[in-house]
Scaffold this active site. Structure first.
Site, short mmCIF file in Angstrom:
data_model
loop_
_atom_site.label_atom_id
_atom_site.label_comp_id
_atom_site.label_asym_id
_atom_site.label_seq_id
_atom_site.Cartn_x
_atom_site.Cartn_y
_atom_site.Cartn_z
N GLY A 203 0.82 -1.21 0.00
CA GLY A 203 0.00 0.00 0.00
C GLY A 203 0.85 1.25 0.00
N ASN A 204 0.23 2.37 0.27
CA ASN A 204 0.98 3.63 0.35
C ASN A 204 0.40 4.52 1.44
OD1 ASN A 204 -1.05 5.54 -0.90
ND2 ASN A 204 -0.88 4.01 -2.51
N ARG A 205 1.03 5.67 1.64
CA ARG A 205 0.71 6.50 2.79
C ARG A 205 -0.43 7.49 2.57
NH1 ARG A 205 4.58 6.01 6.58
NH2 ARG A 205 6.66 5.41 5.89
#
Ligand code: CTP
Length: 394
Positions: A203-205
């Protein structure tokens, strides 16, 4: 500013206490005007104590002060939350059987209705016709949120989060334009997750704050908004239809479906460029040897796809990019590659972009000069984007 908070007789009346607090704590003077039925849910002492003003549902109290006329005349804004099917009907037909409906008839300021009721009541042709009448006359009627209703049922009819209703009211009080009225807008927000196995993902932030600010401000400017939200833990913006997705494949499907009839598509989501080639059906267990490598395959580029398959009607396509070096040159190249009209280039840095309330951006315009958006709340960045979009739509 003087605000009238009309409260009608729905179970969501208790949420109006929070809306009242938001107004009073930000320095507004609030007169609460409940209906008789609203007082069955939340009593007069609560409204009086929280607003610091006397509270009645009747036109027969303090008659020497002519409250049925004065309260509406003096208001800078009237907001009815929750607005029941009954109060919408009475307002649409100009009935004046209590203090609230008298106030609605005497108010010359903007009026906001935040309906809340069961789905069947909201979707009944009578309610739809009343809402259409009120909107034609210039009232703002916020579409209810979708979710859990009183009892076990779910559907459209929930009162939006009080903080979201408050934001809309503040914008109305500040005289912000409703220049996207009648426009269909799709906004993607958040960050996609690509499953490795049932418990793990890549995933990412992205927090979704900028995308939600875009959806919130577009709805407040009158647009019909579909918000495609990838893994965002924020309250639904008032008035937006929220479609929840997890992976890039789901995001693509939802965005392409919603964008067909849209005037504007904004890809604010952080989309994973790659996903694991295989999703393990069961949890990967530790083994004695070296771990298995995760093979990645490319995800489709949704923004580029939107740019390639534009519908026959004019559509403004907006992309986002986070760049650290050669911001303008890299951004220009991306704008061209992805075939979008505007590219919002975020400056990544301390207190900016990911997970922060503030942002600063350079908006690259396909056929014009770049526009600098100074550091400020993500709402301001969103408004600057909508200003550019609105100019292209006219
Ligand atoms: N985007 C998309 N589909 C993807 C990847 C990105 O629609 N598979 C969209 C994002 O929503 C954003 C824009 O494209 O609006 C820019 O994303 P970015 O990841 O910065 O672009 P890339 O082309 O991947 O460039 P970079 O090489 O800098 O990662």
């Amino acid at each position: 500013m003087k605000v009238v908070l009309g409260v009608s007789g729905g179970i969501a009346a208790y949420k109006a206490c929070e809306l009242l607090r938001l107004f009073t704590e930000s320095g507004h003077e609030v007169r609460v005007v409940p209906t008789r039925d609203a007082l069955r849910f939340v009593g007069e002492p609560t409204w009086a104590a929280l607003s610091g003003h006397p509270v009645t549902a009747e036109v027969w109290d303090d008659v020497h002060e002519v409250p049925h006329v004065r309260i509406g005349q003096a208001a800078d804004l009237v907001v009815v939350a929750p607005a029941t099917a009954d109060v919408l009907a009475r307002a649409a037909h100009g009935l004046a059987g209590d203090l609230l409906t008298n106030t609605l008839l005497t108010a010359r300021c903007p009026v906001v209705f935040a309906p809340a009721m069961h789905t069947e009541m909201w979707q009944h042709p009578a309610t739809l016709a009343n809402v259409a009448t009120l909107r034609e006359r210039g009232s703002i009627v916020i579409d209810p949120a979708v979710g859990r209703l009183t009892g076990a049922d779910t559907g459209p009819g929930r009162l939006p989060d009080p903080a979201e209703i408050f934001q809309i009211c503040l914008r109305v009080l500040r005289g912000r334009p409703r220049d996207l009225a009648g426009r269909k807008v799709v906004v993607s927000a958040g960050g996609t997750r690509e499953a490795i196995d049932p418990v793990r993902f890549i995933g990412n932030r992205s927090s979704g704050l900028q995308g939600y600010a875009l959806a919130r401000t577009a709805a407040a400017r009158g647009a019909e908004v579909t918000l495609v939200a990838a893994n965002v833990a924020l309250p639904d913006p008032a008035g937006a239809t929220v479609v929840r997705v997890e992976s890039t494949t789901e995001l693509r499907e939802a965005v392409l479906t919603a964008s067909g009839g849209a005037d504007v598509v904004v890809m604010a989501a952080a989309v994973a460029d790659f996903r694991p080639a295989t999703r393990h059906e069961s949890k990967i267990k530790k083994s004695d040897g070296e771990p298995e490598p995760i093979h990645l395959v490319k995800n489709p580029d949704i923004l580029a796809e939107l740019g390639e398959r534009r519908p026959s009607h004019p559509q403004v396509i907006v992309g986002f990019a986070a760049e650290t070096d050669d911001v303008i040159a890299n951004g220009r190249d991306k704008l061209r590659r992805k075939g979008c009209d505007l590219l919002v280039v975020n400056q990544v840095g301390p207190g900016l972009a990911f997970g922060t309330p503030d942002n600063a951006a350079t908006v690259l315009v396909a056929d014009g000069d770049p526009v600098e958006v100074p550091r400020g709340p993500k709402e301001d960045v969103a408004d600057a984007v909508w200003d550019l979009v609105a100019a292209r739509l006219t």
